[in-house]
Motif scaffolding. Structure first.
Motif, PDB file in Angstrom:
ATOM      1  N   THR A 124       0.833  -1.204   0.000  1.00 15.98           N
ATOM      2  CA  THR A 124       0.000   0.000   0.000  1.00 15.98           C
ATOM      3  C   THR A 124       0.867   1.253   0.000  1.00 15.98           C
ATOM      4  O   THR A 124       0.582   2.218  -0.723  1.00 15.98           O
ATOM      5  N   THR A 161       2.446   1.643  -3.562  1.00 20.04           N
ATOM      6  CA  THR A 161       1.443   2.018  -4.564  1.00 20.04           C
ATOM      7  C   THR A 161       0.968   3.451  -4.370  1.00 20.04           C
ATOM      8  O   THR A 161       0.866   4.224  -5.339  1.00 20.04           O
ATOM      9  N   ALA A 162       0.696   3.839  -3.129  1.00 14.78           N
ATOM     10  CA  ALA A 162       0.213   5.195  -2.866  1.00 14.78           C
ATOM     11  C   ALA A 162       1.263   6.238  -3.218  1.00 14.78           C
ATOM     12  O   ALA A 162       0.942   7.301  -3.774  1.00 14.78           O
ATOM     13  N   LEU A 175       3.695   5.947  -5.468  1.00 13.82           N
ATOM     14  CA  LEU A 175       3.809   6.015  -6.926  1.00 13.82           C
ATOM     15  C   LEU A 175       2.608   6.731  -7.540  1.00 13.82           C
ATOM     16  O   LEU A 175       2.753   7.547  -8.461  1.00 13.82           O
ATOM     17  N   ASP A 176       1.409   6.432  -7.038  1.00 16.45           N
ATOM     18  CA  ASP A 176       0.210   7.094  -7.552  1.00 16.45           C
ATOM     19  C   ASP A 176       0.246   8.599  -7.296  1.00 16.45           C
ATOM     20  O   ASP A 176      -0.372   9.378  -8.031  1.00 16.45           O
ATOM     21  N   SER A 177       0.993   8.997  -6.253  1.00 11.21           N
ATOM     22  CA  SER A 177       1.118  10.417  -5.927  1.00 11.21           C
ATOM     23  C   SER A 177       2.233  11.096  -6.711  1.00 11.21           C
ATOM     24  O   SER A 177       2.487  12.289  -6.530  1.00 11.21           O
ATOM     25  N   GLY A 178       2.920  10.350  -7.577  1.00  9.42           N
ATOM     26  CA  GLY A 178       3.933  10.953  -8.438  1.00  9.42           C
ATOM     27  C   GLY A 178       5.369  10.701  -8.043  1.00  9.42           C
ATOM     28  O   GLY A 178       6.280  11.325  -8.603  1.00  9.42           O
ATOM     29  N   THR A 227       2.632  13.639  -0.951  1.00 11.20           N
ATOM     30  CA  THR A 227       2.859  12.191  -0.931  1.00 11.20           C
ATOM     31  C   THR A 227       2.565  11.617   0.441  1.00 11.20           C
ATOM     32  O   THR A 227       1.931  10.554   0.565  1.00 11.20           O
ATOM     33  N   ALA A 263      -1.158  11.375   0.778  1.00 12.27           N
ATOM     34  CA  ALA A 263      -1.720  10.292  -0.034  1.00 12.27           C
ATOM     35  C   ALA A 263      -1.476   8.942   0.623  1.00 12.27           C
ATOM     36  O   ALA A 263      -2.365   8.074   0.642  1.00 12.27           O
ATOM     37  N   ALA A 282      -4.322   6.394   2.118  1.00  8.84           N
ATOM     38  CA  ALA A 282      -4.417   5.006   1.650  1.00  8.84           C
ATOM     39  C   ALA A 282      -4.399   4.035   2.822  1.00  8.84           C
ATOM     40  O   ALA A 282      -5.129   3.024   2.823  1.00  8.84           O
TER      41      ALA A 282
END
Length: 399
Positions: free
Chosen positions: A332, A335-336, A338-341, A368, A371, A375
């Motif tokens: 988690t 992934t969070a 990476l999804d945040s950039g 980040t 995020a 998550a």
């Protein structure tokens, strides 16, 4: 000096009634890439961090080593001549039977290892008082133990005029951890803590012990390393870690090599036909992780830090799927981020809990963190502890 260094000095003054002769410090470390490769004689790429352990020290007129720390008010003292009997038996015996508290076994074990290094007669040295204070986070996989060892051996090398090289210091730290404390670790942590340089990682060949700095360029490129401590506890002494080591040893034996270091990615097709599925996947992680470390060093030199993100992510996927040492909280976090950039992210450390790291733009740190926290809340996990670390210098005399 820093507030943590001042705490060590004040503690020394309360212990002895006088000022210390010296103050030495050493940092914790984070591992950029190269997980579980160390005991397979492979490659690792750790870096020292700005969080440090300080040792305020002074010589005594007798043959006693006395240590105290801010995390235990009770000083521990041992005669130097008694150290061989204390630590010369089975690894960790002195800690297990209660002769020495575990925290004190690190600095006292370093003194024992320093006096017995090389197998010759121990040098005649004075007793010593050591007061320890640290701001290295405990439990986040940042090797607070190596920081204690590094600060202690730096101070003893100075006061006892031992003339040690950095690698000799690292070996002494490893000996203390392996035998005095009883933790079966490699030498990566000690090398990173002792040999670290500002905005650089330390590339270490765990077979030859050759180490060299590798420029990271994070500061130059406006990047930060975010540590995401899941606060999921783990123990390297129990099943999962031991099973992974045994799988690696079995894979090397069945492939007819001394260690998995001797296999390349080109050998994996042959390995698939020889090894059972689980052993093959364990071997595949080590072999590909070694190559990722080499590729990361080359990429940092040729393209810069923004180009290593894919290697960090591939490392995490390999640990999740092939080595199977990740947990939902670590997945988690990665992934969070990476999804945040984030440029890249991966779990770090032995696995089964602990922390992940993410390479993030300076200006995206707060977003980040938010995020990742969101998550974790959505997943019903405990809130993670998040903070940045900066690649920093190794062992130092501070005063």
């Amino acid at each position: 000096m820093t507030p943590t260094a001042d705490s060590a000095v004040q503690l020394f003054e309360r212990l002895t009634g006088s000022a210390p002769e010296r103050v030495w410090s050493a940092p914790g470390r984070a591992n950029l890439i190269g997980e579980h490769t160390d005991y397979n004689e492979g490659f690792v790429l750790p870096f020292a961090i700005e969080h440090r352990t300080y040792a305020a020290v002074g010589r005594r007129r007798d043959g006693i080593i006395r240590v105290t720390s801010t995390f235990d008010p009770n000083p521990v003292e041992v005669a130097l001549v008694e150290l061989p009997a204390l630590f010369g038996g089975s690894p960790g015996d002195a800690v297990r039977v209660g002769d020495v508290p575990e925290w004190a076994a690190y600095p006292i074990g370093v003194a024992w290892a320093a006096l017995t290094a090389g197998g010759g007669a121990a040098p005649s040295v004075p007793g010593v008082d050591i007061a320890i204070s640290s701001d290295v986070p405990i439990g986040a996989g940042l090797s607070s133990s190596a920081a204690i060892e590094g600060a202690t051996i730096g101070a003893l090398d100075d006061l006892w005029a031992l003339g040690l090289t950095p690698l000799e210091m690292a070996k002494i730290g490893r000996t203390a951890e392996n035998h005095a404390v009883g933790a079966p670790t490699g030498i990566m942590d000690q090398v990173a803590s002792i040999m670290g340089q500002t905005d650089a990682a330390t590339f270490l060949d765990c077979r030859s012990l050759e180490a060299r700095p590798v420029d990271l360029g994070f500061a130059r490129e406006g990047l930060s390393v975010l540590v995401i401590d899941t606060q999921v506890t783990h123990s390297h002494s129990t099943g999962g870690y031991r099973e992974r080591r045994e799988s690696c040893e079995r894979g090397a034996r069945e492939m007819g090599v001394r260690s998995l270091r001797d296999l390349t990615v080109g050998d994996l097709e042959r390995a698939k036909g020889i090894l059972d599925d689980v052993t093959f996947r364990r071997v595949a992680h080590i072999v590909t992780e070694n190559q990722r470390v080499l590729d990361t060093v080359d990429t940092l030199r040729s393209e810069g830090p923004r180009a290593i993100g894919g290697l960090l992510v591939a490392s995490h996927v390999s640990m999740r799927d092939d080595f199977e040492i990740s947990v939902p909280e670590l997945d988690t976090a990665v992934t969070a981020a990476l999804d945040s950039g984030a440029v890249g992210a991966r779990m770090t450390g032995g696995g089964f809990g602990g922390a992940a790291i993410a390479l993030v733009e300076h200006g995206r740190i707060d977003a980040t963190k938010a995020a990742v926290a969101a998550a974790f809340e959505t997943a019903g996990f405990r809130e993670p502890h998040q903070f940045t670390v900066t690649p920093s210098h190794g062992v130092l005399r501070d005063a």
